[in-house]
Design an enzyme around this catalytic site. Structure first.
Site, PDB file in Angstrom:
ATOM      1  N   LYS A   1      -8.775   5.218  -2.145  1.00 47.06           N
ATOM      2  CA  LYS A   1      -9.671   4.093  -1.846  1.00 47.06           C
ATOM      3  C   LYS A   1     -10.451   4.462  -0.586  1.00 47.06           C
ATOM      4  O   LYS A   1      -9.912   4.407   0.522  1.00 47.06           O
ATOM      5  CB  LYS A   1      -8.837   2.819  -1.637  1.00 47.06           C
ATOM      6  CG  LYS A   1      -9.570   1.648  -0.993  1.00 47.06           C
ATOM      7  CD  LYS A   1     -10.500   0.946  -1.959  1.00 47.06           C
ATOM      8  CE  LYS A   1     -11.202  -0.263  -1.326  1.00 47.06           C
ATOM      9  NZ  LYS A   1     -12.283   0.078  -0.383  1.00 47.06           N
TER      10      LYS A   1
ATOM     11  N   ASP B   1      -5.727  -5.801  -1.115  1.00 47.43           N
ATOM     12  CA  ASP B   1      -4.316  -6.218  -1.155  1.00 47.43           C
ATOM     13  C   ASP B   1      -3.690  -5.888  -2.506  1.00 47.43           C
ATOM     14  O   ASP B   1      -2.499  -5.574  -2.596  1.00 47.43           O
ATOM     15  CB  ASP B   1      -4.183  -7.728  -0.896  1.00 47.43           C
ATOM     16  CG  ASP B   1      -4.314  -8.051   0.592  1.00 47.43           C
ATOM     17  OD1 ASP B   1      -4.380  -7.093   1.396  1.00 47.43           O
ATOM     18  OD2 ASP B   1      -4.360  -9.243   0.946  1.00 47.43           O
TER      19      ASP B   1
ATOM     20  N   ASN C   1     -15.246   6.879   9.438  1.00 42.58           N
ATOM     21  CA  ASN C   1     -15.769   7.825  10.430  1.00 42.58           C
ATOM     22  C   ASN C   1     -15.565   9.303  10.069  1.00 42.58           C
ATOM     23  O   ASN C   1     -16.258  10.163  10.598  1.00 42.58           O
ATOM     24  CB  ASN C   1     -15.225   7.514  11.825  1.00 42.58           C
ATOM     25  CG  ASN C   1     -13.737   7.666  11.930  1.00 42.58           C
ATOM     26  OD1 ASN C   1     -13.036   7.688  10.927  1.00 42.58           O
ATOM     27  ND2 ASN C   1     -13.233   7.775  13.143  1.00 42.58           N
TER      28      ASN C   1
ATOM     29  N   CYS D   1     -11.031   7.435  16.549  1.00 40.84           N
ATOM     30  CA  CYS D   1      -9.826   6.760  17.049  1.00 40.84           C
ATOM     31  C   CYS D   1      -9.323   7.464  18.300  1.00 40.84           C
ATOM     32  O   CYS D   1      -8.740   6.843  19.188  1.00 40.84           O
ATOM     33  CB  CYS D   1      -8.754   6.701  15.974  1.00 40.84           C
ATOM     34  SG  CYS D   1      -8.262   8.303  15.352  1.00 40.84           S
ATOM     35  N   THR D   2      -9.552   8.774  18.388  1.00 37.70           N
ATOM     36  CA  THR D   2      -9.056   9.555  19.516  1.00 37.70           C
ATOM     37  C   THR D   2     -10.057   9.675  20.660  1.00 37.70           C
ATOM     38  O   THR D   2      -9.857  10.494  21.557  1.00 37.70           O
ATOM     39  CB  THR D   2      -8.705  10.986  19.042  1.00 37.70           C
ATOM     40  OG1 THR D   2      -9.813  11.470  18.293  1.00 37.70           O
ATOM     41  CG2 THR D   2      -7.456  11.024  18.203  1.00 37.70           C
TER      42      THR D   2
ATOM     43  N   THR E   1     -15.655   1.350   2.201  1.00 37.96           N
ATOM     44  CA  THR E   1     -16.871   1.053   1.429  1.00 37.96           C
ATOM     45  C   THR E   1     -18.019   1.894   1.974  1.00 37.96           C
ATOM     46  O   THR E   1     -18.698   2.603   1.230  1.00 37.96           O
ATOM     47  CB  THR E   1     -17.178  -0.457   1.496  1.00 37.96           C
ATOM     48  OG1 THR E   1     -16.052  -1.125   0.928  1.00 37.96           O
ATOM     49  CG2 THR E   1     -18.431  -0.796   0.706  1.00 37.96           C
TER      50      THR E   1
ATOM     51  N   GLU F   1      -2.385   5.542  10.623  1.00 40.13           N
ATOM     52  CA  GLU F   1      -3.106   6.083  11.775  1.00 40.13           C
ATOM     53  C   GLU F   1      -4.094   5.008  12.183  1.00 40.13           C
ATOM     54  O   GLU F   1      -5.042   4.701  11.452  1.00 40.13           O
ATOM     55  CB  GLU F   1      -3.849   7.376  11.395  1.00 40.13           C
ATOM     56  CG  GLU F   1      -4.666   7.922  12.557  1.00 40.13           C
ATOM     57  CD  GLU F   1      -5.719   8.953  12.133  1.00 40.13           C
ATOM     58  OE1 GLU F   1      -5.653   9.479  11.011  1.00 40.13           O
ATOM     59  OE2 GLU F   1      -6.614   9.219  12.951  1.00 40.13           O
TER      60      GLU F   1
HETATM   61  O1  G3H Z   1     -10.840   8.683  14.123  1.00 41.92           O
HETATM   62  C1  G3H Z   1      -9.726   9.216  13.979  1.00 41.92           C
HETATM   63  C2  G3H Z   1      -9.619  10.661  13.773  1.00 41.92           C
HETATM   64  O2  G3H Z   1      -8.319  11.008  13.370  1.00 41.92           O
HETATM   65  C3  G3H Z   1     -10.044  11.442  14.983  1.00 41.92           C
HETATM   66  O3  G3H Z   1     -10.125  12.789  14.678  1.00 41.92           O
HETATM   67  O4  G3H Z   1      -9.908  13.701  16.977  1.00 41.92           O
HETATM   68  O5  G3H Z   1     -10.694  15.126  15.107  1.00 41.92           O
HETATM   69  O6  G3H Z   1     -12.145  13.323  16.009  1.00 41.92           O
HETATM   70  P1  G3H Z   1     -10.751  13.787  15.747  1.00 41.92           P
END
Ligand code: G3H
Length: 483
Positions: A185, A223, A162, A292-293, A188, A258
């Site tokens: 890494k 892995d 993302n 994620c946030t 993909t 994270e």
């Molecule tokens: O997707 C996880 C990221 O660390 C979120 O970053 O809060 O700047 O969108 P962001």
């Protein structure tokens, strides 16, 4: 949507200082989420090539660590310049590869250049300390400890799709400034953007082998990399189940993870609803919720629930839906599997009598923004991270109930609390189990020099520029026993 991909490139991997094809003779097709066609191919690197890359990184690291901080910083400054110079090309790669809106993709590149420059400055200003032994009972002034920070060796940086440039550079830059070699890494889906970013780095004339980029199949090199004896530290951003697996595979080396989140927005009855609505909309739906946030549930006091939901509905219906080329907020999800997963959560909630306020429309992997009200604890969407544009609203009677629901989640990345009473805000913030609590604002990682961490299934260790430099180096104590 019309394709603007004219000819397909097969990208080489960057192994031990050379751009080359893998000896596997195999490539992986990268399919654009919105063009729904292959946009290029990347190398499927072998385990032998991973060995060679790690060995080269160790060799290069020895002299890299002997360069002065400002010499290392000069390479990174040039990297930031190169990224800025090529921001349009890199942003186009991000847009096509992971379906991020073009303007947001450009902002990602600029943010990355800023992050790299700040990392250089932060590293230049990190200092060690000295201690005398007489601070401890029976100790002597003649014992002088010098505490410095030294590199760990070779850092494995594993990035998600993302933020294929920013969340890669936020690992690579501190690793290099701390004097380490790097094996990168990329996800993909995100490899082409990662390659463009490393191309910019390689144009700085960085010593050969200090960084390698290993694109490839997780089943072959995933892995293998994580368990490799030549890896001295891992920094990973991605899903919680992969993070858990990774922490079991990587024994006895430092790990920063994270992971996922289920960030709640707690809306008290005295909240400024203009602020709450704006923050929730932006927090929940930007890049279709693939952060994620992202705000992933709203816990609203019953007294203002109807008003909040009706205002959110009006805003959700104004969201632009479509192509990242038009900078739509809602864009096709990364792949069909991701869209099926989010749809499954919506269907489960509706089967269990959640109220569909708006949305629940789908065209392939493009899911329209969906607002669900009267969500209850029995519904999967109350607990599971969708990584898509669906926002469940749960009504609560009190702050205590909101806090209990917030903390019942397996996740603990961030949370927002909306109230005009600062004592109340701080009281809620104190009780919510999360890495960060935002008062009257959306959940987000930045500014990038703030500590960034998750608790419980949301992560391990701390990121943010300063903390990344710390986690990618260790203390070394030299004690002088004076006469
Ligand atoms: O997707 C996880 C990221 O660390 C979120 O970053 O809060 O700047 O969108 P962001």
């Amino acid at each position: 949507m019309a394709s603007n991909v004219s000819e397909l490139t097969t990208y080489n991997a960057f192994l031990a200082g050379e751009w080359k094809k893998s000896s596997s003779g195999e490539t992986i097709a990268i399919k654009s989420p919105y063009l729904r066609e292959t946009i290029g191919y990347v190398q499927a690197v072998t385990q032998d090539e991973v060995d060679q890359a790690i060995q080269a990184a160790h060799e290069a690291q020895k002299s890299w660590a002997l360069l002065s901080l400002s010499e290392r910083g000069a390479y990174l400054e040039r990297w930031a310049d190169e990224l800025e110079k090529n921001d349009k090309e890199i942003a186009t790669a991000i847009m096509q590869e992971v379906g991020k809106g073009y303007n947001d993709a450009r902002k990602e590149v600029v943010r990355t250049a800023d992050l790299i420059r700040y990392t250089v400055q932060e590293a230049l200003h990190l200092h060690g300390e000295s201690l005398r032994g007489d601070g401890f009972p029976g100790g002597s002034q003649k014992k002088l400890g010098i505490v410095e920070r030294v590199p760990l060796g070779v850092v494995l940086a594993i990035a998600p799709f993302n933020y294929p440039v920013n969340l890669s550079a936020s690992k690579i830059a501190p690793a290099l400034m701390a004097g380490n070699g790097v094996i990168f890494k990329p996800a993909t889906q995100g490899s082409i953007s990662g390659i463009k970013m490393v191309e910019a780095l390689s144009r700085t004339g960085l010593p050969k082998g200090i960084i390698s980029l290993t694109t490839g199949r997780g089943s072959v090199i995933g892995d293998y990399l994580v368990e490799h004896k030549g890896i001295n530290m891992i920094s990973f951003t991605g899903g919680s189940s992969t993070g858990r697996h990774l922490s079991q595979q990587s024994a006895m080396i430092p790990l920063v993870l994270e992971l996922g989140g289920k960030d709640p927005a707690i809306v008290c009855e005295d909240a400024d609803l203009d602020v709450a609505v704006k923050s929730i909309m932006n927090g929940a739906f930007s890049y279709s919720g693939q952060r994620c946030t992202a705000i992933k549930r709203v816990l609203v006091n019953e007294k203002v629930a109807d008003e909040l939901v009706s205002r959110l509905k009006a805003e959700v219906e104004k969201l632009t839906v479509g192509s990242p080329e038009d900078d739509s907020t809602i864009v096709p999800l990364i792949d069909d599997k991701a869209a099926d997963f989010v749809q499954g959560l919506i269907d489960d909630a509706l089967d269990k009598n959640a109220t569909l306020v708006t949305g629940n429309k789908r065209e392939d992997n493009l899911l329209y923004p969906t607002l669900l009200d009267n969500v209850t604890e029995e519904m999967k969407v109350a607990w599971i991270e969708p990584f898509g544009p669906v926002l469940p609203v749960i009504h609560v009677q009190s702050d205590d109930e909101a806090i209990a629901l917030a903390n019942k989640s397996e996740f603990g990345l961030q949370a927002s609390v909306f109230t005009q009473d600062i004592d109340r805000a701080l009281d809620v913030a104190r009780q919510v189990e999360a890495g960060t609590v935002q008062i009257n604002g959306r959940t987000e990682r930045g500014p990038d020099h703030f500590p960034f961490l998750g608790v419980k299934a949301s992560g391990m260790g701390v990121q943010g520029i300063h903390n990344s430099l710390i986690s990618m180096s260790r203390q070394k104590v030299t004690v002088m026993n004076l006469k």
